[in-house]
Design a protein around this motif. Structure first.
Motif, PDB file in Angstrom:
ATOM      1  N   PRO A  12       0.840  -1.206   0.000  1.00  0.00           N
ATOM      2  CA  PRO A  12       0.000   0.000   0.000  1.00  0.00           C
ATOM      3  C   PRO A  12       0.867   1.244   0.000  1.00  0.00           C
ATOM      4  O   PRO A  12       2.060   1.187   0.267  1.00  0.00           O
ATOM      5  N   LEU A  13       0.250   2.346  -0.308  1.00  0.00           N
ATOM      6  CA  LEU A  13       0.959   3.618  -0.261  1.00  0.00           C
ATOM      7  C   LEU A  13       1.371   3.901   1.175  1.00  0.00           C
ATOM      8  O   LEU A  13       0.623   3.659   2.103  1.00  0.00           O
ATOM      9  N   SER A  14       2.553   4.440   1.322  1.00  0.00           N
ATOM     10  CA  SER A  14       2.977   4.856   2.657  1.00  0.00           C
ATOM     11  C   SER A  14       2.531   6.296   2.870  1.00  0.00           C
ATOM     12  O   SER A  14       2.258   7.016   1.905  1.00  0.00           O
ATOM     13  N   PRO A  15       2.470   6.731   4.113  1.00  0.00           N
ATOM     14  CA  PRO A  15       2.082   8.122   4.370  1.00  0.00           C
ATOM     15  C   PRO A  15       3.008   9.137   3.723  1.00  0.00           C
ATOM     16  O   PRO A  15       2.631  10.283   3.537  1.00  0.00           O
ATOM     17  N   ASP A  16       4.212   8.720   3.352  1.00  0.00           N
ATOM     18  CA  ASP A  16       5.169   9.649   2.751  1.00  0.00           C
ATOM     19  C   ASP A  16       5.162   9.642   1.225  1.00  0.00           C
ATOM     20  O   ASP A  16       5.904  10.402   0.606  1.00  0.00           O
ATOM     21  N   ASP A  17       4.357   8.793   0.595  1.00  0.00           N
ATOM     22  CA  ASP A  17       4.296   8.753  -0.863  1.00  0.00           C
ATOM     23  C   ASP A  17       3.558   9.985  -1.394  1.00  0.00           C
ATOM     24  O   ASP A  17       2.567  10.424  -0.823  1.00  0.00           O
ATOM     25  N   HIS A  18       4.065  10.541  -2.493  1.00  0.00           N
ATOM     26  CA  HIS A  18       3.455  11.714  -3.113  1.00  0.00           C
ATOM     27  C   HIS A  18       3.521  11.555  -4.631  1.00  0.00           C
ATOM     28  O   HIS A  18       4.381  10.870  -5.161  1.00  0.00           O
ATOM     29  N   PHE A  19       2.608  12.230  -5.315  1.00  0.00           N
ATOM     30  CA  PHE A  19       2.596  12.243  -6.772  1.00  0.00           C
ATOM     31  C   PHE A  19       2.904  13.656  -7.224  1.00  0.00           C
ATOM     32  O   PHE A  19       2.216  14.600  -6.848  1.00  0.00           O
ATOM     33  N   ALA A  20       3.927  13.792  -8.021  1.00  0.00           N
ATOM     34  CA  ALA A  20       4.390  15.110  -8.434  1.00  0.00           C
ATOM     35  C   ALA A  20       3.480  15.752  -9.474  1.00  0.00           C
ATOM     36  O   ALA A  20       3.425  16.970  -9.572  1.00  0.00           O
ATOM     37  N   ASP A  21       2.778  14.917 -10.253  1.00  0.00           N
ATOM     38  CA  ASP A  21       1.983  15.478 -11.335  1.00  0.00           C
ATOM     39  C   ASP A  21       0.929  14.477 -11.796  1.00  0.00           C
ATOM     40  O   ASP A  21       0.836  13.369 -11.294  1.00  0.00           O
ATOM     41  N   ALA A  40       2.248  11.056 -13.040  1.00  0.00           N
ATOM     42  CA  ALA A  40       2.606  10.114 -11.969  1.00  0.00           C
ATOM     43  C   ALA A  40       1.354   9.466 -11.386  1.00  0.00           C
ATOM     44  O   ALA A  40       1.341   8.270 -11.079  1.00  0.00           O
ATOM     45  N   PHE A  41       0.285  10.239 -11.249  1.00  0.00           N
ATOM     46  CA  PHE A  41      -0.971   9.682 -10.753  1.00  0.00           C
ATOM     47  C   PHE A  41      -1.552   8.696 -11.758  1.00  0.00           C
ATOM     48  O   PHE A  41      -2.074   7.647 -11.377  1.00  0.00           O
ATOM     49  N   SER A  42      -1.417   9.001 -13.052  1.00  0.00           N
ATOM     50  CA  SER A  42      -1.888   8.088 -14.083  1.00  0.00           C
ATOM     51  C   SER A  42      -1.133   6.759 -14.039  1.00  0.00           C
ATOM     52  O   SER A  42      -1.730   5.682 -14.178  1.00  0.00           O
ATOM     53  N   VAL A  43       0.181   6.809 -13.827  1.00  0.00           N
ATOM     54  CA  VAL A  43       0.982   5.587 -13.683  1.00  0.00           C
ATOM     55  C   VAL A  43       0.510   4.801 -12.465  1.00  0.00           C
ATOM     56  O   VAL A  43       0.369   3.573 -12.518  1.00  0.00           O
ATOM     57  N   PHE A  44       0.251   5.497 -11.364  1.00  0.00           N
ATOM     58  CA  PHE A  44      -0.278   4.828 -10.178  1.00  0.00           C
ATOM     59  C   PHE A  44      -1.585   4.102 -10.504  1.00  0.00           C
ATOM     60  O   PHE A  44      -1.778   2.945 -10.121  1.00  0.00           O
ATOM     61  N   LEU A  45      -2.490   4.777 -11.215  1.00  0.00           N
ATOM     62  CA  LEU A  45      -3.766   4.153 -11.552  1.00  0.00           C
ATOM     63  C   LEU A  45      -3.581   2.909 -12.413  1.00  0.00           C
ATOM     64  O   LEU A  45      -4.272   1.899 -12.217  1.00  0.00           O
TER      65      LEU A  45
END
Length: 85
Positions: free
Chosen positions: A4-13, A16-21
């Motif tokens: 799962p995502l950690s509390p420190d994970d972030h998406f710069a743009d 990056a969110f599209s890759v996550f999806l």
């Protein structure tokens, strides 16, 4: 996506969110039987509950709920996926 995502994970743009999806969807294809919320109905119910309770999640991880989240974009994306081909 094996963790799962950690509390420190972030998406710069957006990209990056599209890759996550894409990875998220691939995880469902590969491991959907292991998901607690494997149906769309239960997934959306859990998403609604988590968003409602998210201030507590952030607090439990020593963080503040981001005040600048683009809730409009996220809502539009979910709504658009209803009919998007």
């Amino acid at each position: 996506m094996t963790a799962p995502l950690s509390p420190d994970d972030h998406f710069a743009d957006r990209e990056a969110f599209s890759v996550f999806l894409a990875r998220f969807r691939a995880d469902h294809v590969e491991n959907g039987a292991d998901w607690e919320n494997g149906t769309l109905d239960s997934f959306l119910e859990a998403l609604e509950a988590w968003v409602s309770d998210s201030p507590g999640w952030y607090s439990n991880h020593g963080q503040d709920l981001p005040p600048t989240g683009d809730w409009d974009f996220f809502a539009r994306a979910l709504r658009a996926a209803r009919n998007y081909e």
